[in-house]
Design a protein around this motif. Structure first.
Motif, PDB file in Angstrom:
ATOM      1  N   PHE A 106       0.831  -1.206   0.000  1.00 44.90           N
ATOM      2  CA  PHE A 106       0.000   0.000   0.000  1.00 44.90           C
ATOM      3  C   PHE A 106       0.866   1.256   0.000  1.00 44.90           C
ATOM      4  CE2 PHE A 106      -2.312   3.389   2.130  1.00 44.90           C
ATOM      5  CZ  PHE A 106      -3.498   3.413   1.414  1.00 44.90           C
ATOM      6  N   LEU A 107       1.924   1.270   0.828  1.00 39.75           N
ATOM      7  CA  LEU A 107       2.794   2.444   0.905  1.00 39.75           C
ATOM      8  C   LEU A 107       3.496   2.714  -0.423  1.00 39.75           C
ATOM      9  CD1 LEU A 107       4.553   2.342   4.390  1.00 39.75           C
ATOM     10  CD2 LEU A 107       2.563   3.657   3.671  1.00 39.75           C
ATOM     11  N   LEU A 108       3.953   1.658  -1.094  1.00 42.29           N
ATOM     12  CA  LEU A 108       4.637   1.844  -2.367  1.00 42.29           C
ATOM     13  C   LEU A 108       3.687   2.383  -3.428  1.00 42.29           C
ATOM     14  CD1 LEU A 108       6.842  -1.381  -2.432  1.00 42.29           C
ATOM     15  CD2 LEU A 108       7.585   0.960  -1.964  1.00 42.29           C
ATOM     16  N   LYS A 109       2.442   1.917  -3.430  1.00 44.35           N
ATOM     17  CA  LYS A 109       1.448   2.459  -4.360  1.00 44.35           C
ATOM     18  C   LYS A 109       1.205   3.932  -4.069  1.00 44.35           C
ATOM     19  CE  LYS A 109      -1.278  -1.706  -5.459  1.00 44.35           C
ATOM     20  NZ  LYS A 109      -0.518  -2.758  -4.775  1.00 44.35           N
ATOM     21  N   SER A 110       1.116   4.288  -2.784  1.00 48.92           N
ATOM     22  CA  SER A 110       0.854   5.672  -2.390  1.00 48.92           C
ATOM     23  C   SER A 110       2.013   6.586  -2.753  1.00 48.92           C
ATOM     24  CB  SER A 110       0.599   5.748  -0.879  1.00 48.92           C
ATOM     25  OG  SER A 110      -0.504   4.946  -0.508  1.00 48.92           O
ATOM     26  N   ALA A 111       3.234   6.051  -2.727  1.00 46.29           N
ATOM     27  CA  ALA A 111       4.416   6.861  -3.031  1.00 46.29           C
ATOM     28  C   ALA A 111       4.585   7.098  -4.529  1.00 46.29           C
ATOM     29  CB  ALA A 111       5.669   6.189  -2.470  1.00 46.29           C
ATOM     30  N   GLY A 112       3.860   6.334  -5.354  1.00 42.05           N
ATOM     31  CA  GLY A 112       3.946   6.532  -6.798  1.00 42.05           C
ATOM     32  C   GLY A 112       5.272   6.106  -7.389  1.00 42.05           C
ATOM     33  N   VAL A 113       5.891   5.048  -6.834  1.00 39.77           N
ATOM     34  CA  VAL A 113       7.175   4.560  -7.339  1.00 39.77           C
ATOM     35  C   VAL A 113       7.011   3.154  -7.906  1.00 39.77           C
ATOM     36  CG1 VAL A 113       8.518   5.925  -5.694  1.00 39.77           C
ATOM     37  CG2 VAL A 113       7.831   3.592  -5.088  1.00 39.77           C
ATOM     38  N   TYR A 114       8.020   2.705  -8.655  1.00 40.30           N
ATOM     39  CA  TYR A 114       8.052   1.314  -9.103  1.00 40.30           C
ATOM     40  C   TYR A 114       8.519   0.492  -7.908  1.00 40.30           C
ATOM     41  CZ  TYR A 114       9.298  -2.898 -11.680  1.00 40.30           C
ATOM     42  OH  TYR A 114       9.382  -4.193 -12.125  1.00 40.30           O
ATOM     43  N   GLY A 115       7.639  -0.324  -7.369  1.00 37.54           N
ATOM     44  CA  GLY A 115       7.944  -1.044  -6.143  1.00 37.54           C
ATOM     45  C   GLY A 115       7.750  -2.542  -6.262  1.00 37.54           C
ATOM     46  N   GLU A 116       8.617  -3.289  -5.591  1.00 35.72           N
ATOM     47  CA  GLU A 116       8.530  -4.745  -5.574  1.00 35.72           C
ATOM     48  C   GLU A 116       8.623  -5.228  -4.124  1.00 35.72           C
ATOM     49  OE1 GLU A 116      11.615  -6.387  -7.996  1.00 35.72           O
ATOM     50  OE2 GLU A 116      11.277  -4.976  -9.634  1.00 35.72           O
ATOM     51  N   ILE A 117       7.972  -6.337  -3.854  1.00 37.88           N
ATOM     52  CA  ILE A 117       8.053  -6.968  -2.539  1.00 37.88           C
ATOM     53  C   ILE A 117       8.501  -8.415  -2.733  1.00 37.88           C
ATOM     54  CG2 ILE A 117       6.710  -7.791  -0.562  1.00 37.88           C
ATOM     55  CD1 ILE A 117       5.115  -5.279  -0.676  1.00 37.88           C
ATOM     56  N   VAL A 118       9.463  -8.817  -1.929  1.00 35.94           N
ATOM     57  CA  VAL A 118      10.050 -10.147  -2.103  1.00 35.94           C
ATOM     58  C   VAL A 118       9.014 -11.218  -1.800  1.00 35.94           C
ATOM     59  CG1 VAL A 118      11.873 -11.715  -1.352  1.00 35.94           C
ATOM     60  CG2 VAL A 118      12.333  -9.256  -1.488  1.00 35.94           C
ATOM     61  N   SER A 119       8.582 -11.950  -2.856  1.00 36.72           N
ATOM     62  CA  SER A 119       7.779 -13.162  -2.793  1.00 36.72           C
ATOM     63  C   SER A 119       6.577 -13.153  -1.867  1.00 36.72           C
ATOM     64  CB  SER A 119       8.672 -14.337  -2.398  1.00 36.72           C
ATOM     65  OG  SER A 119       7.946 -15.549  -2.531  1.00 36.72           O
TER      66      SER A 119
END
Length: 433
Positions: free
Chosen positions: A190-203
């Motif tokens: 959720f935080l990465l979506k809110s920050a507007g960045v290309y974000g990945e979470i490990v598995s």
């Protein structure tokens, strides 16, 4: 910078070709051909990846793409010239030489850029960050690694100061990878979506995180789920920023007499400061200082924004009543647009103390943070729909939020232009006091 350099090279190459063939520097017919080629070349190059990250990593790939864009644009210009019977207006030899020189120059430029990147940044063309929040080890070559604990980053927190801290860490990052325990992954997504960045979470299973893709790191034997990509691509960001600068620059020039007059009137009324500077939430949930004309008495200014203005508000000055009703008090935000803190169109920025029904906005709807994945705007879809003024009820906030999220999901330059035109019709409104 590469865009500008390509444009300069194209014009210089055509000028040199004209000098060699026609014996005249900057010969009008040759330069007309260059000017006709440029917009088509840029359009194709932006679409085919000539200015993408891959093009910076691989100069041969970049050379192929940019030469293809140049050849197609030349073919289209020749096609149009044939049907409009204007081919005879150009010197075929000079134009052919210009295109040949341009192709060679563009390839050479890509090679020089690749050498420069290799020498100064070790071949790294993007900024990558790994956030370690207690998950599996993830060592990514060339990436900056930070500890969530060290920076006191908590994905479950709604503290705007923590979000501002995270936003500053993620500023200018092209890729962010988070490694954390299973129970914290949804919060980080959720935080990465809110920050507007290309974000990945490990598995992690894709459904609960709203994953949009999978990325396999063979050298690390790790798999990540792509949970955010940012709302706008490179071409869209260039278009939006160009629109912002063009409109804001023109507006500042045209409206400067009005701005000077209002500044004088505010100063004359009570000798207080002309501008009211208030901290607001901006892109990536970062704080920035927003400018407005001061419309309230100096000793009654509300820097936190905890109290909405009322119809018979004793804090508002005489000139303040006028500029608030006509939205003139918002015009200094043109400076924020030119600085890059804001856009002409986007979700309106809110003060930290803003409330509805005695609740902070982020306590009413958690999706509130996602409206900050774009720069805030001078005006927005919510405003032209009439969602303006005081927020006495929770619906006042949720109506605005839904319009903001709709705008982000369906951004286009045409929509921005339409919102600006509609804003002119609602500059004066009953909810402004």
């Amino acid at each position: 910078m590469l865009l500008i350099a390509d444009g300069v090279l194209l014009n210089m190459c055509f000028a040199v070709a004209a000098l060699l063939w026609e014996g005249r520097w900057w010969e009008p017919r040759s330069m007309l051909a260059a000017q006709a080629t440029m917009p088509i070349f840029y359009t194709i190059a932006l679409y085919n990846g000539s200015y993408g990250v891959t093009a910076l990593r691989d100069w041969l790939y970049a050379s192929r793409k940019v030469v293809v864009a140049l050849v197609i644009s030349a073919a289209l210009i020749n096609f149009l010239g044939f049907y409009t019977k204007s081919n005879e207006d150009f010197s075929r030899a000079a134009v052919t030489l210009g295109l040949l020189f341009t192709a060679i120059s563009l390839v050479m430029l890509r090679r020089v850029v690749a050498e420069f990147i290799q020498r100064h940044w070790g071949g790294r063309v993007s900024n990558c960050m790994v956030i370690n929040d207690g998950g599996a080890s993830f060592i990514f070559d060339g990436a900056e690694t930070i500890s969530a604990e060290e920076y006191n980053l908590d994905p479950g927190s709604r503290d705007p100061f923590m979000l501002d801290r995270l936003g500053k860490l993620l500023r200018n990052q092209d890729q962010v990878v988070v490694s954390c325990p299973r129970e914290r992954r949804e919060g980080w997504a959720f935080l990465l979506k809110s920050a507007g960045v290309y974000g990945e979470i490990v598995s992690e299973p894709a459904h609960s995180l709203g994953a949009v893709g999978v990325h396999r790191y063979d050298s690390l034997d790790r798999t990540t789920l792509v949970v955010s990509t940012g709302p706008l691509g490179l071409r869209a960001r260039i278009l939006k920023r160009s629109f912002d600068v063009a409109v804001a620059g023109s507006a500042l020039l045209v409206l400067s007499p009005l701005l000077i007059l209002v500044a004088i009137l505010i100063k004359v009324e009570d000798r207080g400061p002309v501008l009211f500077i208030q901290r607001r939430l901006g892109r990536g949930n970062q704080f920035f200082n927003m400018f407005k004309f001061r419309s309230m008495l100096e000793d009654k200014l509300d820097h936190a924004g905890s109290r909405s203005a009322a119809r018979e508000d004793d804090r508002i000055t005489r000139i303040g009543h006028i500029i608030r009703r006509t939205s003139i008090d918002e015009l200094p935000q043109i400076i924020n647009v030119l600085k890059g803190d804001m856009s002409i169109v986007g979700p309106r920025p809110h003060a930290l103390g803003s409330q509805a029904n005695n609740k902070y906005f982020w306590d009413i709807d958690r999706e509130y943070w996602q409206r900050h994945c774009l720069k805030p705007g001078l005006t927005g879809l919510a405003q032209v729909r009439g969602h303006r003024g005081a927020t006495e009820h929770e619906k006042d906030l949720t109506d605005r939020l839904q319009s903001d999220l709709e705008y982000i999901a369906g951004w286009s330059l045409r929509r921005d232009i339409g919102i600006v035109l509609r804003t002119v019709l609602v500059l004066k409104h009953n909810n402004a006091f």
